[in-house]
Design a protein around this motif. Structure first.
Motif, PDB file in Angstrom:
ATOM      1  N   LYS A  71       0.784  -1.378  -0.013  1.00  0.00           N
ATOM      2  CA  LYS A  71      -0.080   0.046   0.253  1.00  0.00           C
ATOM      3  C   LYS A  71       0.982   1.233  -0.100  1.00  0.00           C
TER       4      LYS A  71
ATOM      5  N   THR B  62      -6.865  -5.616  -6.337  1.00  0.00           N
ATOM      6  CA  THR B  62      -5.881  -4.397  -5.970  1.00  0.00           C
ATOM      7  C   THR B  62      -5.257  -3.842  -7.271  1.00  0.00           C
TER       8      THR B  62
ATOM      9  N   TRP C 278      -5.395  -0.277  -8.821  1.00  0.00           N
ATOM     10  CA  TRP C 278      -4.320   0.454  -8.929  1.00  0.00           C
ATOM     11  C   TRP C 278      -3.660   1.045 -10.237  1.00  0.00           C
TER      12      TRP C 278
END
Length: 106
Positions: A36, A65, A69
């Motif tokens: 992250k 994710t 992203w």
């Protein structure tokens, strides 16, 4: 230009860093938090994760994710092969000599 980062366990601490790459060493339980932080960098485009670090991460969550992203995750194969994959030298030699796989029990 987008940047590349590597996430590796402690035994590979100096590998990519010596080559001038951005490398982060962490424990398996810290991988998601570290990812992250790396993903929050605006110029990050590729995160390469050592296969040994993937045990605690859900693959579906990882794909989700990655889609949100916009960068790419790549899993680097482990440099250590499991014992089942290591081919015994004597067995390879016999196979090459007679052209047939022989199973030896010692």
């Amino acid at each position: 230009m987008k940047k590349i980062s590597f996430l590796t366990p402690g035994d590979a601490e100096f590998g990519f860093g010596l080559a001038g790459m951005s490398q982060f060493v962490c424990e398996k339980d810290q991988v998601e938090d570290r990812m992250k932080k790396i993903m929050s960098e605006a110029d990050m485009g590729l995160i390469i994760i050592d296969e040994r670090m993937m045990n605690g991460i859900d693959e579906g969550k990882m794909r989700e994710t990655e889609q949100r992203w916009g960068g790419i995750f790549l899993v680097l194969p482990s440099p250590v092969k499991p014992a089942a994959e290591i081919d015994d030298y004597a067995v390879r030699l016999i196979r090459r000599a007679i052209g047939y796989h022989v199973r030896l029990k010692l």
